[in-house]
Design an enzyme around this catalytic site. Structure first.
Site, PDB file in Angstrom:
ATOM      1  N   LYS A  39       0.753  -1.336   0.255  1.00  0.00           N
ATOM      2  CA  LYS A  39       0.416   0.143  -0.287  1.00  0.00           C
ATOM      3  C   LYS A  39       0.530   1.482  -0.195  1.00  0.00           C
ATOM      4  O   LYS A  39       2.022   1.694   0.956  1.00  0.00           O
ATOM      5  CB  LYS A  39      -1.272  -0.220   1.746  1.00  0.00           C
ATOM      6  CG  LYS A  39      -1.874   0.878   1.110  1.00  0.00           C
ATOM      7  CD  LYS A  39      -3.286   0.755   1.690  1.00  0.00           C
ATOM      8  CE  LYS A  39      -4.315   1.469   2.250  1.00  0.00           C
ATOM      9  NZ  LYS A  39      -4.649   2.250   0.572  1.00  0.00           N
ATOM     10  N   GLY A  44       6.357   1.016   5.661  1.00  0.00           N
ATOM     11  CA  GLY A  44       7.457   0.217   4.757  1.00  0.00           C
ATOM     12  C   GLY A  44       7.226   0.390   3.229  1.00  0.00           C
ATOM     13  O   GLY A  44       8.760   0.109   2.607  1.00  0.00           O
ATOM     14  N   CYS A  45       6.577   0.168   3.172  1.00  0.00           N
ATOM     15  CA  CYS A  45       6.114   0.967   1.423  1.00  0.00           C
ATOM     16  C   CYS A  45       7.241   1.822   1.219  1.00  0.00           C
ATOM     17  O   CYS A  45       7.864   2.058  -0.443  1.00  0.00           O
ATOM     18  CB  CYS A  45       4.610   0.342   1.341  1.00  0.00           C
ATOM     19  SG  CYS A  45       4.072  -0.896   1.448  1.00  0.00           S
ATOM     20  N   THR A  46       7.340   2.858   2.162  1.00  0.00           N
ATOM     21  CA  THR A  46       8.012   4.563   1.905  1.00  0.00           C
ATOM     22  C   THR A  46       9.240   3.903   1.627  1.00  0.00           C
ATOM     23  O   THR A  46      10.120   4.217   0.883  1.00  0.00           O
ATOM     24  CB  THR A  46       7.111   5.537   2.845  1.00  0.00           C
ATOM     25  OG1 THR A  46       5.784   5.821   2.474  1.00  0.00           O
ATOM     26  CG2 THR A  46       8.165   7.046   2.630  1.00  0.00           C
ATOM     27  N   GLY A  49      10.986   1.883  -1.482  1.00  0.00           N
ATOM     28  CA  GLY A  49      10.086   2.997  -3.019  1.00  0.00           C
ATOM     29  C   GLY A  49      11.686   3.921  -2.736  1.00  0.00           C
ATOM     30  O   GLY A  49      12.196   4.373  -3.553  1.00  0.00           O
TER      31      GLY A  49
END
Length: 155
Positions: A39, A44-46, A49
């Site tokens: 998401k 974690g995704c930030t 990325g």
């Protein structure tokens, strides 16, 4: 049908940020890194990325294009991409077709409820369209460096 290691990946067409419609066939001749994440705008995704962003020039030197993939909308992706200054596009897979092709949808649990979500995973497709590497159940720290190392080892 699912993508298998050391076999050609079936062609796909997806929508990405920057108003782009991508097909795997159009990317022939370039190495492709697809990283699937749960998401936009989550910790974690930030972090993941940002790691791809920070090493992006190295991926370019290795002859690769990078795409992040989640089920979020293009609008959410555009905001996330701008906020984090990602130099690569994000693919919106709202119908889960790409997620299912790479078999990254898993039953997950949060706050005692089960739901289907994306298992953090990364794939490298070589310049001939063959799936060469896959990482599943990815832990973010050090992962992007591993992907870059594997990419550099490809012919």
């Amino acid at each position: 049908m699912t993508a298998e290691l050391n076999k050609p990946v079936p062609n796909f067409t997806v929508q990405a940020t920057s108003g782009t419609t991508l097909t795997l066939a159009e990317l022939a001749g370039r190495k492709v890194v697809l990283y699937f994440y749960p998401k936009d705008n989550t910790p974690g995704c930030t972090t993941e990325g940002q790691a791809f962003r920070d090493l992006y020039p190295e991926f370019e030197k290795a002859g690769a294009v990078v795409y992040g993939v989640s089920k979020d909308s293009l609008r959410t992706h555009e905001n996330f991409r701008q906020k984090q200054s990602f130099p690569f596009d994000l693919i919106s897979d709202t119908d889960e077709s790409l997620c299912r092709l790479f078999d990254v949808i898993r039953m997950k649990q949060m706050y005692g409820k089960q739901y289907e979500g994306i298992e953090r995973s990364t794939f490298i497709i070589d310049a001939q369209g063959v799936l060469r590497h896959e990482w599943r159940k990815v832990k973010v720290p050090g992962h992007v460096e591993q992907v870059l190392e594997a990419l550099r080892a490809l012919p």
